[in-house]
Scaffold this motif. Structure first.
Motif, PDB file in Angstrom:
ATOM      1  N   ILE A 155       0.833  -1.201   0.000  1.00  0.00           N
ATOM      2  CA  ILE A 155       0.000   0.000   0.000  1.00  0.00           C
ATOM      3  C   ILE A 155       0.868   1.253   0.000  1.00  0.00           C
ATOM      4  O   ILE A 155       0.644   2.196  -0.767  1.00  0.00           O
ATOM      5  CB  ILE A 155      -0.941  -0.017   1.212  1.00  0.00           C
ATOM      6  CG1 ILE A 155      -1.868  -1.238   1.145  1.00  0.00           C
ATOM      7  CG2 ILE A 155      -1.761   1.271   1.283  1.00  0.00           C
ATOM      8  CD1 ILE A 155      -2.738  -1.416   2.372  1.00  0.00           C
ATOM      9  N   VAL A 156       1.875   1.276   0.872  1.00  0.00           N
ATOM     10  CA  VAL A 156       2.739   2.452   0.972  1.00  0.00           C
ATOM     11  C   VAL A 156       3.541   2.642  -0.312  1.00  0.00           C
ATOM     12  O   VAL A 156       3.805   3.778  -0.724  1.00  0.00           O
ATOM     13  CB  VAL A 156       3.664   2.319   2.194  1.00  0.00           C
ATOM     14  CG1 VAL A 156       4.627   3.498   2.275  1.00  0.00           C
ATOM     15  CG2 VAL A 156       2.846   2.233   3.474  1.00  0.00           C
ATOM     16  N   THR A 157       3.927   1.539  -0.963  1.00  0.00           N
ATOM     17  CA  THR A 157       4.660   1.643  -2.226  1.00  0.00           C
ATOM     18  C   THR A 157       3.839   2.364  -3.279  1.00  0.00           C
ATOM     19  O   THR A 157       4.326   3.287  -3.950  1.00  0.00           O
ATOM     20  CB  THR A 157       5.047   0.243  -2.731  1.00  0.00           C
ATOM     21  OG1 THR A 157       5.960  -0.357  -1.811  1.00  0.00           O
ATOM     22  CG2 THR A 157       5.705   0.326  -4.094  1.00  0.00           C
ATOM     23  N   VAL A 158       2.592   1.958  -3.424  1.00  0.00           N
ATOM     24  CA  VAL A 158       1.717   2.593  -4.418  1.00  0.00           C
ATOM     25  C   VAL A 158       1.471   4.051  -4.054  1.00  0.00           C
ATOM     26  O   VAL A 158       1.484   4.935  -4.929  1.00  0.00           O
ATOM     27  CB  VAL A 158       0.394   1.827  -4.532  1.00  0.00           C
ATOM     28  CG1 VAL A 158      -0.558   2.539  -5.474  1.00  0.00           C
ATOM     29  CG2 VAL A 158       0.651   0.401  -5.021  1.00  0.00           C
ATOM     30  N   LEU A 170       5.519  -2.175  12.363  1.00  0.00           N
ATOM     31  CA  LEU A 170       4.691  -1.356  11.476  1.00  0.00           C
ATOM     32  C   LEU A 170       5.502  -0.234  10.844  1.00  0.00           C
ATOM     33  O   LEU A 170       5.371   0.062   9.651  1.00  0.00           O
ATOM     34  CB  LEU A 170       3.504  -0.782  12.252  1.00  0.00           C
ATOM     35  CG  LEU A 170       2.424  -1.794  12.659  1.00  0.00           C
ATOM     36  CD1 LEU A 170       1.413  -1.137  13.589  1.00  0.00           C
ATOM     37  CD2 LEU A 170       1.718  -2.353  11.426  1.00  0.00           C
ATOM     38  N   LEU A 171       6.356   0.407  11.644  1.00  0.00           N
ATOM     39  CA  LEU A 171       7.206   1.473  11.099  1.00  0.00           C
ATOM     40  C   LEU A 171       8.191   0.919  10.076  1.00  0.00           C
ATOM     41  O   LEU A 171       8.480   1.566   9.060  1.00  0.00           O
ATOM     42  CB  LEU A 171       7.954   2.175  12.236  1.00  0.00           C
ATOM     43  CG  LEU A 171       7.101   3.023  13.178  1.00  0.00           C
ATOM     44  CD1 LEU A 171       7.960   3.594  14.307  1.00  0.00           C
ATOM     45  CD2 LEU A 171       6.418   4.159  12.422  1.00  0.00           C
ATOM     46  N   LEU A 172       8.718  -0.288  10.337  1.00  0.00           N
ATOM     47  CA  LEU A 172       9.623  -0.924   9.375  1.00  0.00           C
ATOM     48  C   LEU A 172       8.895  -1.207   8.063  1.00  0.00           C
ATOM     49  O   LEU A 172       9.445  -0.954   6.977  1.00  0.00           O
ATOM     50  CB  LEU A 172      10.180  -2.221   9.964  1.00  0.00           C
ATOM     51  CG  LEU A 172      11.045  -3.076   9.032  1.00  0.00           C
ATOM     52  CD1 LEU A 172      12.272  -2.306   8.576  1.00  0.00           C
ATOM     53  CD2 LEU A 172      11.447  -4.380   9.711  1.00  0.00           C
ATOM     54  N   GLY A 205       8.059   0.203   2.437  1.00  0.00           N
ATOM     55  CA  GLY A 205       7.134   0.601   1.396  1.00  0.00           C
ATOM     56  C   GLY A 205       7.530   1.900   0.724  1.00  0.00           C
ATOM     57  O   GLY A 205       7.483   2.021  -0.503  1.00  0.00           O
ATOM     58  N   PHE A 206       7.954   2.891   1.508  1.00  0.00           N
ATOM     59  CA  PHE A 206       8.379   4.164   0.931  1.00  0.00           C
ATOM     60  C   PHE A 206       9.646   4.001   0.100  1.00  0.00           C
ATOM     61  O   PHE A 206       9.796   4.634  -0.950  1.00  0.00           O
ATOM     62  CB  PHE A 206       8.612   5.196   2.042  1.00  0.00           C
ATOM     63  CG  PHE A 206       7.357   5.866   2.510  1.00  0.00           C
ATOM     64  CD1 PHE A 206       6.587   6.616   1.634  1.00  0.00           C
ATOM     65  CD2 PHE A 206       6.937   5.743   3.826  1.00  0.00           C
ATOM     66  CE1 PHE A 206       5.420   7.234   2.065  1.00  0.00           C
ATOM     67  CE2 PHE A 206       5.781   6.353   4.262  1.00  0.00           C
ATOM     68  CZ  PHE A 206       5.012   7.102   3.378  1.00  0.00           C
ATOM     69  N   LEU A 229      15.186  -0.307  -4.330  1.00  0.00           N
ATOM     70  CA  LEU A 229      14.907  -1.667  -3.895  1.00  0.00           C
ATOM     71  C   LEU A 229      16.029  -2.236  -3.043  1.00  0.00           C
ATOM     72  O   LEU A 229      15.779  -2.969  -2.080  1.00  0.00           O
ATOM     73  CB  LEU A 229      14.654  -2.566  -5.108  1.00  0.00           C
ATOM     74  CG  LEU A 229      13.560  -2.097  -6.078  1.00  0.00           C
ATOM     75  CD1 LEU A 229      13.330  -3.153  -7.150  1.00  0.00           C
ATOM     76  CD2 LEU A 229      12.272  -1.781  -5.342  1.00  0.00           C
ATOM     77  N   MET A 230      17.271  -1.920  -3.387  1.00  0.00           N
ATOM     78  CA  MET A 230      18.392  -2.422  -2.606  1.00  0.00           C
ATOM     79  C   MET A 230      18.379  -1.820  -1.200  1.00  0.00           C
ATOM     80  O   MET A 230      18.648  -2.514  -0.212  1.00  0.00           O
ATOM     81  CB  MET A 230      19.712  -2.106  -3.308  1.00  0.00           C
ATOM     82  CG  MET A 230      20.945  -2.621  -2.561  1.00  0.00           C
ATOM     83  SD  MET A 230      20.955  -4.427  -2.366  1.00  0.00           S
ATOM     84  CE  MET A 230      21.372  -4.919  -4.046  1.00  0.00           C
ATOM     85  N   ILE A 231      18.059  -0.541  -1.090  1.00  0.00           N
ATOM     86  CA  ILE A 231      17.978   0.090   0.230  1.00  0.00           C
ATOM     87  C   ILE A 231      16.871  -0.564   1.054  1.00  0.00           C
ATOM     88  O   ILE A 231      17.049  -0.822   2.256  1.00  0.00           O
ATOM     89  CB  ILE A 231      17.730   1.601   0.082  1.00  0.00           C
ATOM     90  CG1 ILE A 231      18.958   2.275  -0.539  1.00  0.00           C
ATOM     91  CG2 ILE A 231      17.394   2.239   1.422  1.00  0.00           C
ATOM     92  CD1 ILE A 231      18.790   3.758  -0.765  1.00  0.00           C
ATOM     93  N   ALA A 232      15.736  -0.854   0.430  1.00  0.00           N
ATOM     94  CA  ALA A 232      14.640  -1.513   1.138  1.00  0.00           C
ATOM     95  C   ALA A 232      15.063  -2.889   1.630  1.00  0.00           C
ATOM     96  O   ALA A 232      14.754  -3.282   2.766  1.00  0.00           O
ATOM     97  CB  ALA A 232      13.423  -1.624   0.228  1.00  0.00           C
TER      98      ALA A 232
END
Length: 228
Positions: free
Chosen positions: A60-63, A100-102, A107-108, A115-118
């Motif tokens: 959800i956060v990604t979108v 939840l924060l993670l 997502g952000f 993607l690598m940072i995520a």
């Protein structure tokens, strides 16, 4: 795209989100969300609700991150919407809040195309969490129990149970005293370590003989809850 991922660069083109980058970010968010959800179950009794939330939240956060982009006004509106969640959520443990924060941070990061940072953030956070759980860093010592004794208001509880605690426990400490039932009762909370296993019933029976057969509870400590 693979070169951008390995170089810690965004996979989203400068012209905007396309089908390939959208699919890659969404897939990464889904995999990392499922990983966080499964790891959250490690030595933790979790309900389906929190596990499902941790798995879906990165998507959800990604979108949302992709739709907001660099638009300041939309970003402020989204931040205001997220702030309303705290008024509709039940208090959760510190572990749930951190998870939840993670999930939001992952997502952000995926929404921005990093993607690598995520992935590195997810693995680093889970690794640190596993270390704290495996080595019980800052946790309650094994064998510690929380004993709650209810006594009448008229009863002088100072030192009343010390001889029993000395007989059945290896250590004890009175951690809290509070009134209940409109001030007609006191609830004493102790942290105890049993001297021998299987003697809890004997201790509770002895306490009931002194507190007028009022309520007595003995169990493992519960993690304290807080609010977002």
């Amino acid at each position: 795209m693979l070169e951008n991922i390995l170089a810690f660069r965004s996979v989203i083109p400068s012209t905007g989100v396309d089908g390939t980058s959208f699919a890659a970010c969404l897939l990464a968010a889904a995999l990392l969300g499922v990983l966080i959800s499964f790891c959250f179950r490690f030595r933790n009794r979790s309900g389906q609700s929190i596990l499902l939330t941790l798995a879906i939240l990165p998507l959800i956060v990604t979108v949302i991150g992709m739709l907001v982009g660099n638009r300041l006004g939309a970003g402020i509106a989204v931040a205001g919407t997220f702030s309303l969640v705290r008024f509709r959520s039940q208090p959760g443990t510190a572990r749930e809040i951190c998870a939840l924060l993670l999930s939001c941070a992952v997502g952000f990061a995926c929404g921005a195309g990093y993607l690598m940072i995520a992935g590195v953030l997810t693995l680093a956070a889970l690794f640190i969490g596993f270390l704290y759980i495996l080595f019980n860093i800052g946790g309650v010592a094994t064998g510690v129990r929380v004993l709650k004794i209810t006594v009448p208001e008229s009863l002088d509880y100072e030192g009343l149970f010390d001889d029993l605690l000395k007989e059945y426990t290896s250590s004890w400490a009175l951690t809290r005293v509070r009134t209940t039932a409109m001030g007609s009762l006191y609830e004493l909370t102790y942290e105890i370590s049993m001297r021998k296993s299987g003697t809890e019933k004997q201790l509770l029976d002895a306490i009931r003989c002194r507190n007028g057969n009022l309520e007595v509870q003995c169990g493992r400590p519960v993690e304290q809850k807080g609010e977002l």
